[in-house]
Motif scaffolding. Structure first.
Motif, PDB file in Angstrom:
ATOM      1  N   LYS A   8       0.843  -1.187   0.000  1.00 23.76           N
ATOM      2  CA  LYS A   8       0.000   0.000   0.000  1.00 23.76           C
ATOM      3  C   LYS A   8       0.879   1.237   0.000  1.00 23.76           C
ATOM      4  O   LYS A   8       1.931   1.268   0.626  1.00 23.76           O
ATOM      5  N   GLU A  12      -2.361   5.929   1.220  1.00 23.21           N
ATOM      6  CA  GLU A  12      -3.480   5.000   1.402  1.00 23.21           C
ATOM      7  C   GLU A  12      -3.515   4.489   2.838  1.00 23.21           C
ATOM      8  O   GLU A  12      -4.584   4.363   3.438  1.00 23.21           O
ATOM      9  N   ILE A  13      -2.333   4.186   3.384  1.00 26.87           N
ATOM     10  CA  ILE A  13      -2.256   3.724   4.774  1.00 26.87           C
ATOM     11  C   ILE A  13      -2.774   4.806   5.712  1.00 26.87           C
ATOM     12  O   ILE A  13      -3.553   4.537   6.625  1.00 26.87           O
ATOM     13  N   THR A  15      -4.875   7.190   5.074  1.00 28.62           N
ATOM     14  CA  THR A  15      -6.322   7.341   4.903  1.00 28.62           C
ATOM     15  C   THR A  15      -7.074   6.243   5.646  1.00 28.62           C
ATOM     16  O   THR A  15      -8.058   6.508   6.338  1.00 28.62           O
ATOM     17  N   ASN A  16      -6.604   5.003   5.509  1.00 21.93           N
ATOM     18  CA  ASN A  16      -7.243   3.892   6.222  1.00 21.93           C
ATOM     19  C   ASN A  16      -7.168   4.082   7.728  1.00 21.93           C
ATOM     20  O   ASN A  16      -8.125   3.795   8.456  1.00 21.93           O
ATOM     21  N   ASP A  17      -6.030   4.559   8.221  1.00 24.66           N
ATOM     22  CA  ASP A  17      -5.876   4.802   9.656  1.00 24.66           C
ATOM     23  C   ASP A  17      -6.850   5.867  10.135  1.00 24.66           C
ATOM     24  O   ASP A  17      -7.416   5.766  11.225  1.00 24.66           O
ATOM     25  N   TRP A  19      -9.816   6.640   8.888  1.00 23.05           N
ATOM     26  CA  TRP A  19     -11.172   6.106   8.956  1.00 23.05           C
ATOM     27  C   TRP A  19     -11.329   5.106  10.097  1.00 23.05           C
ATOM     28  O   TRP A  19     -12.407   4.969  10.683  1.00 23.05           O
ATOM     29  N   ALA A  20     -10.250   4.417  10.453  1.00 21.29           N
ATOM     30  CA  ALA A  20     -10.312   3.459  11.559  1.00 21.29           C
ATOM     31  C   ALA A  20     -10.642   4.146  12.878  1.00 21.29           C
ATOM     32  O   ALA A  20     -11.218   3.531  13.782  1.00 21.29           O
TER      33      ALA A  20
END
Length: 228
Positions: A8, A12-13, A15-17, A19-20
């Protein structure tokens, strides 16, 4: 090339963090809302691998029944083994039976003795661990593995560093725990890495009656109050 397609990107990492965070917040809110209504409870920890015919399963069930008889509810990790025994004892005794389940690739599954309105599911270990500490008036620690040790030492650390109020930490099963406690005394205390008074936080017992005596003695001296 194959490695690049699997990796990734940093953005992207991130962004995912981000939202988590919302999922983590949701687990905290759900846990706080449900557990704040249950009243005083004692958490029971131990191995998920302990079978129903094992002496420690039967002892955990007995301990849970005695805890309920004293007016406390019981909180476990919600899975099989010692956790199931704790919920079963609470259920049989007609008391509050809470399960804080964690989604794992093996071992963990809900046991059938949790009150239907007191079963919570978590994706994050750290959120679940906060719930154990925040809503427990004591830890009863049966023989277990790494997860059990994790909960045990985190509770001791939080009390030692005054991040939470003191509550009883009771190790059940001298045969199982004495080797660890001997090492703590000879090596940790011997090296000066802990102080003598830290050992006062931990009780080592063999029976349900001893568990109840420690809980009752402690709460005659201290008012029952939230840990946070």
């Amino acid at each position: 090339m194959h490695r690049e397609s699997k990796s990734k990107g940093w953005n992207e990492i991130k962004t995912n963090d981000s939202w988590a965070i919302f999922k983590i917040m949701g687990e905290f809110v759900n846990g706080y809302e449900k557990l704040s209504k249950i009243g005083p409870c004692v958490s029971i920890f131990g191995s998920a691998r302990t079978k129903p015919d094992h002496k420690y399963y039967k002892l955990a069930e007995e301990v849970a029944e005695k805890i309920v008889d004293q007016g406390y509810g019981v909180i476990t990790g919600g899975g099989p083994g010692i956790m199931e025994a704790g919920n079963k004892g609470a259920h049989i005794a007609g008391g509050t039976s809470v399960g804080l389940n964690i989604e794992l690739p093996f071992e963990q599954h809900d046991n059938p003795y949790i009150d239907s309105d007191k079963s919570l599911d978590f994706d994050y270990f750290f959120v679940r661990k906060v719930m154990f500490v925040k809503y427990s008036q004591g830890f009863v620690v049966m023989p277990g593995g790494f997860g059990t040790l994790d909960e045990l030492f985190e509770a001791i650390t939080l009390i030692q560093t005054h991040k939470i109020e003191t509550f009883p930490i009771i190790l059940v099963g001298r045969e199982f725990w004495e080797g660890l406690m001997d090492w703590v005394k000879s090596t940790l205390l011997g090296a000066g890495n802990i102080s003598e008074k830290d050992l006062d936080l931990i009780h080592l017992v063999d029976t349900g009656d001893e568990v109840i005596e420690i809980l009752n003695t402690f709460y005659k001296e201290y008012d029952l109050s939230p840990n946070f």
